[in-house]
Enzyme design. Structure first.
Site, mmCIF file in Angstrom:
data_model
loop_
_atom_site.group_PDB
_atom_site.id
_atom_site.type_symbol
_atom_site.label_atom_id
_atom_site.label_comp_id
_atom_site.label_asym_id
_atom_site.label_seq_id
_atom_site.Cartn_x
_atom_site.Cartn_y
_atom_site.Cartn_z
ATOM 1 C CG HIS A 27 -21.969 -54.289 30.606
ATOM 2 N ND1 HIS A 27 -22.448 -53.727 29.455
ATOM 3 C CD2 HIS A 27 -22.632 -55.470 30.746
ATOM 4 C CE1 HIS A 27 -23.352 -54.537 28.904
ATOM 5 N NE2 HIS A 27 -23.477 -55.597 29.679
ATOM 6 C CB CYS A 28 -22.860 -48.336 31.080
ATOM 7 S SG CYS A 28 -21.190 -47.664 30.952
ATOM 8 C CB VAL A 29 -23.121 -47.751 26.155
ATOM 9 C CG1 VAL A 29 -22.825 -47.815 24.655
ATOM 10 C CG2 VAL A 29 -24.616 -47.668 26.385
#
Length: 284
Positions: A27-29
């Site tokens: 996952h990213c932001v």
């Protein structure tokens, strides 16, 4: 009101075709980034009905589900537990996802990875050139005159902006060398030096090559290598493909050498064991 993140993760897992269809997850932001075995098994309607899911799309072989900041981390924690997969980084997922692309798509992605980081420099240089052109444009603000002609005091400012605008393009090989070396896993500083080498002042400026080749102005100089062959002393100002290929070769050679050169003579060891290097230098 607290949300049931486990139920949300279950809904996402069902929407992508179950854990059997999942290869890797990160996952990213704001997004879940997933590598799927078969994106045809994704039920878009079911996925869109899951709470917090704001959309989904595929980019460079990675299936991305938009959730939002803060919430994505909590959903991800429950998601990997339910799916029975290990946590991974965005880079890991990108690398695995890239393997699903065909050769042409991989090439386009490689170019994108190299040139996206340097876009701010190129865009800024272009905007400065636009300002420069406005100041020097004849008849744009004053009939039959440019601002530069009407107000000679602007000459210094015009020269400064022109120099700033040209810098990114004059040293473009150095910028590309840095980004390409980083993308291919080589030393970034060596990539910069490689790019600067291609625009060294001792080399014939590439923009003057045509005049020299036609015999209009000067001659093309050469490096005479042991009398066996000659290499033209020509720079590569404003060009990207030569340094792109050179940085790739540099990175491949560097990684090959790192696996075979003893640790005792690699530069990182100088920081790890400084006293041994002091002993070595004291005896030179």
């Amino acid at each position: 009101m607290s949300k049931d993140y486990r139920r949300i993760a279950e809904g996402i897992l069902q929407g992508i075709g179950g854990k059997e269809n999942l290869v890797q997850a990160a996952h990213c932001v704001t997004r879940l980034r997933l590598v799927l075995k078969d994106e045809g098994k994704v039920d878009a309607d079911k996925l869109q009905k899951v709470e917090l899911v704001k959309g989904h799309f595929t980019n460079a072989g990675v299936f991305q589900i938009v959730i939002g900041p803060n919430e994505v981390e909590k959903v991800y924690k429950e998601f990997v537990e339910l799916a029975g997969v290990e946590t991974a980084t965005v880079s890991d997922v990108k690398e695995v996802g890239a393997k699903k692309l065909n050769p042409f798509q991989r090439l386009i992605k490689t170019f994108s990875d190299v040139f996206m980081p340097i876009l701010p420099a190129i865009i800024t240089a272009g905007l400065l050139m636009g300002i420069n052109n406005l100041i020097g444009a004849e008849g744009l603000f004053i009939e039959d005159k440019s601002l530069l002609e009407a107000y000679p005091d602007l000459q210094g400012l015009w020269d400064l902006i022109n120099t700033m605008a040209n810098t990114a393009f004059v040293f473009l090989p150095a910028i590309v060398g840095w980004s390409a070396a980083k993308r291919f896993g080589g030393s970034e500083i060596l990539g910069i030096v490689l790019g600067l080498l291609l625009v060294h002042p001792d080399l014939l400026n590439a923009w003057n090559y045509g005049k020299a080749a036609a015999g209009i102005e000067g001659e093309i100089p050469y490096f005479d290598i042991l009398g066996l062959f000659q290499i033209e002393k020509v720079g590569y100002q404003g060009q990207i493909l030569p340094v792109f290929v050179a940085a790739y070769v540099l990175s491949v050679v560097e990684k090959w050498l790192k696996k075979r050169v003893p640790n005792a003579i690699q530069l990182p060891m100088a920081r790890r064991y400084p006293t041994s290097w002091k002993w070595f230098y004291s005896r030179l």
